[in-house]
Design a protein around this motif. Structure first.
Motif, PDB file in Angstrom:
ATOM      1  N   THR A  57       0.446  -1.386  -0.193  1.00  0.00           N
ATOM      2  CA  THR A  57      -0.141  -0.021  -0.081  1.00  0.00           C
ATOM      3  C   THR A  57       0.546   1.636  -0.491  1.00  0.00           C
ATOM      4  N   LEU A  58       2.005   0.630   0.678  1.00  0.00           N
ATOM      5  CA  LEU A  58       2.756   2.260   0.291  1.00  0.00           C
ATOM      6  C   LEU A  58       3.601   2.549  -0.765  1.00  0.00           C
ATOM      7  N   GLN A  59       3.935   1.343  -1.302  1.00  0.00           N
ATOM      8  CA  GLN A  59       4.141   1.681  -2.481  1.00  0.00           C
ATOM      9  C   GLN A  59       3.570   2.037  -3.581  1.00  0.00           C
TER      10      GLN A  59
ATOM     11  N   LEU B 247       4.415   1.292   9.668  1.00  0.00           N
ATOM     12  CA  LEU B 247       5.442   0.199   8.792  1.00  0.00           C
ATOM     13  C   LEU B 247       6.337   0.076   9.845  1.00  0.00           C
ATOM     14  N   VAL B 248       6.665   0.964  10.184  1.00  0.00           N
ATOM     15  CA  VAL B 248       7.546   0.873  11.616  1.00  0.00           C
ATOM     16  C   VAL B 248       7.464  -0.180  12.998  1.00  0.00           C
TER      17      VAL B 248
ATOM     18  N   VAL C 160       1.243   8.415   3.030  1.00  0.00           N
ATOM     19  CA  VAL C 160       2.031   7.976   2.724  1.00  0.00           C
ATOM     20  C   VAL C 160       3.220   8.039   4.427  1.00  0.00           C
ATOM     21  N   THR C 161       2.235   9.667   5.246  1.00  0.00           N
ATOM     22  CA  THR C 161       2.752   9.466   6.323  1.00  0.00           C
ATOM     23  C   THR C 161       2.247   8.546   7.725  1.00  0.00           C
ATOM     24  N   LEU C 162       1.420   7.907   7.561  1.00  0.00           N
ATOM     25  CA  LEU C 162       0.201   7.273   8.292  1.00  0.00           C
ATOM     26  C   LEU C 162       0.862   5.876   8.166  1.00  0.00           C
ATOM     27  N   LEU C 163       1.486   5.603   7.067  1.00  0.00           N
ATOM     28  CA  LEU C 163       1.714   3.944   6.434  1.00  0.00           C
ATOM     29  C   LEU C 163       3.142   3.670   6.219  1.00  0.00           C
TER      30      LEU C 163
ATOM     31  N   VAL D 197     -13.603  -0.572   8.766  1.00  0.00           N
ATOM     32  CA  VAL D 197     -13.283   1.064   8.737  1.00  0.00           C
ATOM     33  C   VAL D 197     -12.280   1.502   7.977  1.00  0.00           C
ATOM     34  N   MET D 198     -12.963   2.194   6.798  1.00  0.00           N
ATOM     35  CA  MET D 198     -12.152   2.424   6.096  1.00  0.00           C
ATOM     36  C   MET D 198     -12.319   4.373   5.969  1.00  0.00           C
ATOM     37  N   LEU D 199     -10.664   5.181   6.130  1.00  0.00           N
ATOM     38  CA  LEU D 199     -11.070   6.360   5.972  1.00  0.00           C
ATOM     39  C   LEU D 199     -10.249   6.611   4.967  1.00  0.00           C
ATOM     40  N   GLU D 200     -10.857   7.798   4.021  1.00  0.00           N
ATOM     41  CA  GLU D 200      -9.794   8.222   3.130  1.00  0.00           C
ATOM     42  C   GLU D 200      -8.933   9.735   3.362  1.00  0.00           C
ATOM     43  N   TYR D 201      -7.611   9.718   2.904  1.00  0.00           N
ATOM     44  CA  TYR D 201      -6.644  10.375   3.074  1.00  0.00           C
ATOM     45  C   TYR D 201      -5.891  11.054   2.134  1.00  0.00           C
ATOM     46  N   PRO D 202      -5.478  12.086   1.811  1.00  0.00           N
ATOM     47  CA  PRO D 202      -4.646  12.923   1.003  1.00  0.00           C
ATOM     48  C   PRO D 202      -3.399  11.932   0.750  1.00  0.00           C
TER      49      PRO D 202
END
Length: 190
Positions: free
Chosen positions: A72-74, A140-141, A133-136, A123-128
């Motif tokens: 997803t991050l990719q 991941l970390v 990317v920041t959240l993922l 639950v699905m949320l829409e993000y810019p």
């Protein structure tokens, strides 16, 4: 008996280490009843085994979650990079609907690009894209750190399970020898 278990060291997550009985004869002189002692050791062994199963489940779940986060991050980074480059108006993706079904999608890069992320519990949320990317990256970390911690805990628990199994076997053998000796003296006195 409880003080014997309570005086042990703990790992950073608070899991107590298993005490080892150096001298069974000396240890049992301080105890009142073999069955109580043996049951306490069996109970602690069961707790370690339960914790081990729980940690192994966590490792399996993280083993599935981490690749999903990475994929997803990719995709989100590709979207972000394509939008920043501005060379194209549309970007085409192939994505997996389920294990055997893939499809294509076109993303219009002239619009504000947003992505929907599953957060769990349906639950699905829409993000810019930038926030996604920041959240993922953060997730991941965290997931990789949790995986490492869980692996450390599994190793710690395996060592302690072995120690408790050895303790239980030694206690059992001590009791068998005591019964033999007691039975031998009873036979002599008859």
């Amino acid at each position: 008996m409880d003080s014997f278990f309570n005086n042990t060291e703990k790992n950073p997550r608070g899991i107590p280490s298993a005490p080892f009985i150096e001298n069974i004869d000396e240890f049992m002189k301080e105890q009142k009843e073999f069955e109580l002692v043996f049951n306490k050791f069996q109970e602690r062994l069961s707790k370690y085994k339960f914790m081990l199963e729980s940690k192994q489940t966590t490792i399996r779940q993280l083993g599935q979650r981490i690749p999903d986060i990475q994929n997803t991050l990719q995709v989100c980074r590709q979207l972000q990079q394509a939008k920043e480059d501005g060379d194209e108006d549309k970007l085409e993706f192939n994505y997996k609907l389920n294990e055997t079904l893939y499809t294509k999608a076109q993303v219009d890069l002239t619009q504000d690009t947003k992505v929907g992320l599953w957060l769990g519990a349906d639950v699905m949320l829409e993000y810019p894209v930038e926030e996604a990317v920041t959240l993922l990256e953060k997730k991941l970390v965290e997931s990789e750190k949790n995986l490492e911690i869980s692996k450390e805990d599994v190793e710690f628990l395996r060592e302690n399970i072995t120690t408790m199994e050895v303790n239980c076997a030694r206690l059992y053998n001590w009791d068998v020898e005591l019964r033999k000796a007691t039975k031998g003296t009873e036979n002599l006195s008859l």
